[in-house]
Design an enzyme around this catalytic site. Structure first.
Site, mmCIF file in Angstrom:
data_model
loop_
_atom_site.group_PDB
_atom_site.id
_atom_site.type_symbol
_atom_site.label_atom_id
_atom_site.label_comp_id
_atom_site.label_asym_id
_atom_site.label_seq_id
_atom_site.Cartn_x
_atom_site.Cartn_y
_atom_site.Cartn_z
ATOM 1 N N GLU A 97 0.841 -1.211 0.000
ATOM 2 C CA GLU A 97 0.000 0.000 0.000
ATOM 3 C C GLU A 97 0.867 1.249 0.000
ATOM 4 O O GLU A 97 1.972 1.237 0.523
ATOM 5 C CB GLU A 97 -0.858 0.016 1.272
ATOM 6 C CG GLU A 97 -2.288 -0.440 1.074
ATOM 7 C CD GLU A 97 -3.166 0.611 0.391
ATOM 8 O OE1 GLU A 97 -2.643 1.518 -0.294
ATOM 9 O OE2 GLU A 97 -4.378 0.517 0.537
ATOM 10 N N ASP A 98 0.322 2.314 -0.540
ATOM 11 C CA ASP A 98 1.015 3.600 -0.482
ATOM 12 C C ASP A 98 0.898 4.229 0.908
ATOM 13 O O ASP A 98 1.883 4.665 1.490
ATOM 14 C CB ASP A 98 0.474 4.563 -1.555
ATOM 15 C CG ASP A 98 -1.058 4.667 -1.569
ATOM 16 O OD1 ASP A 98 -1.732 3.962 -0.779
ATOM 17 O OD2 ASP A 98 -1.587 5.452 -2.376
ATOM 18 N N ASP A 101 -4.589 5.601 5.963
ATOM 19 C CA ASP A 101 -5.154 6.850 6.466
ATOM 20 C C ASP A 101 -6.200 6.481 7.521
ATOM 21 O O ASP A 101 -5.850 6.153 8.650
ATOM 22 C CB ASP A 101 -5.730 7.593 5.256
ATOM 23 C CG ASP A 101 -6.166 9.005 5.543
ATOM 24 O OD1 ASP A 101 -5.537 9.656 6.386
ATOM 25 O OD2 ASP A 101 -7.139 9.469 4.924
ATOM 26 N N PHE A 151 -1.752 16.133 3.994
ATOM 27 C CA PHE A 151 -2.041 15.489 2.717
ATOM 28 C C PHE A 151 -0.774 15.490 1.867
ATOM 29 O O PHE A 151 -0.238 16.544 1.538
ATOM 30 C CB PHE A 151 -3.186 16.189 1.983
ATOM 31 C CG PHE A 151 -3.683 15.368 0.830
ATOM 32 C CD1 PHE A 151 -4.639 14.378 1.040
ATOM 33 C CD2 PHE A 151 -3.160 15.545 -0.445
ATOM 34 C CE1 PHE A 151 -5.079 13.580 -0.017
ATOM 35 C CE2 PHE A 151 -3.588 14.753 -1.506
ATOM 36 C CZ PHE A 151 -4.551 13.771 -1.281
ATOM 37 N N ARG A 164 1.805 12.019 -9.246
ATOM 38 C CA ARG A 164 2.242 10.648 -8.925
ATOM 39 C C ARG A 164 3.694 10.412 -9.322
ATOM 40 O O ARG A 164 4.358 9.531 -8.791
ATOM 41 C CB ARG A 164 1.368 9.625 -9.663
ATOM 42 C CG ARG A 164 -0.075 9.586 -9.203
ATOM 43 C CD ARG A 164 -0.759 8.369 -9.797
ATOM 44 N NE ARG A 164 -2.199 8.426 -9.745
ATOM 45 C CZ ARG A 164 -2.943 8.078 -8.698
ATOM 46 N NH1 ARG A 164 -2.367 7.655 -7.598
ATOM 47 N NH2 ARG A 164 -4.258 8.161 -8.741
#
Ligand code: IMP
Ligand code: MG
Length: 177
Positions: A97-98, A101, A151, A164
């Site tokens: 996963e990136d 959250d 963020f 990205r």
């Protein structure tokens, strides 16, 4: 791309951390074949960089998931846009996963995948924002960086599909006008 971006984690720091994670994964999975499950789209850059540093037999498969929500908050109700090509039954699965959250998406994905009875199931996330956690039943086994509640963009992560391709993790600064 002339936007004002503050670097949070440099390309060099990312590379060093990915090497450290790969070293640990190489030790933990020695002699086994690992199925890397890349969660699109954000996880793609991390997955590729990690895969290149793994000295193991690996398979790579992809999932694309979106979660229904009001745009900024995920609801935990997920929609599978692209499911795995190969079944994971009996495999050693490492979900890549990136960022974690709220944890809602991952919690649902984990339940979905465990239903296929993999031999083992672990989670590797590049970033973790624990201050934002709402659902805590999908804890990462490998974590790159714990970051504050900001963020972030770059290295696979987007803001409205942009950024990205940045080689670092950054924070968008409000424009000075
Ligand atoms: P959640 O854990 O269900 O709230 O959703 C996690 C997903 O939201 C991640 O896999 C990302 O795709 C996205 N996301 C969460 N925080 C950020 C961020 O700071 N930048 C970019 N995408 C993010
Ligand atoms: Mg994601």
């Amino acid at each position: 791309m002339n936007d004002n971006i503050k670097v949070m984690i440099s390309a060099e720091e990312l590379d060093k951390k990915v090497s450290e994670l790969a070293k640990q994964i190489n030790e933990d999975y020695k002699g086994k074949t690992v199925s890397l499950l890349c969660v699109l789209k954000g996880g793609v850059v991390f997955t590729v960089d990690l895969a290149k540093k793994l000295d193991l037999d690996i398979e790579i498969d992809f999932m694309d998931i979106s979660s229904y929500g009001d745009g900024t908050e995920s609801t935990g109700v997920i929609k599978i846009n692209l499911d795995l090509e190969q079944p994971i039954t009996g495999k050693h699965v490492l979900l890549v996963e990136d960022i974690i959250d709220s944890g809602r998406t991952l919690s649902r994905v984990k339940k979905h995948l465990l239903g296929q009875r993999p031999a083992s199931f672990k989670i590797c996330t590049l970033l973790d924002k624990p201050d934002r956690r709402v659902v805590n039943d999908a804890k990462p086994d490998y974590t790159g960086f714990v970051i504050p509640d900001e963020f972030v963009i770059g290295y696979g992560l987007d803001y409205a599909q942009k950024y990205r391709n940045l080689p670092y993790i950054g924070v968008l600064q409000p424009s000075e006008e």
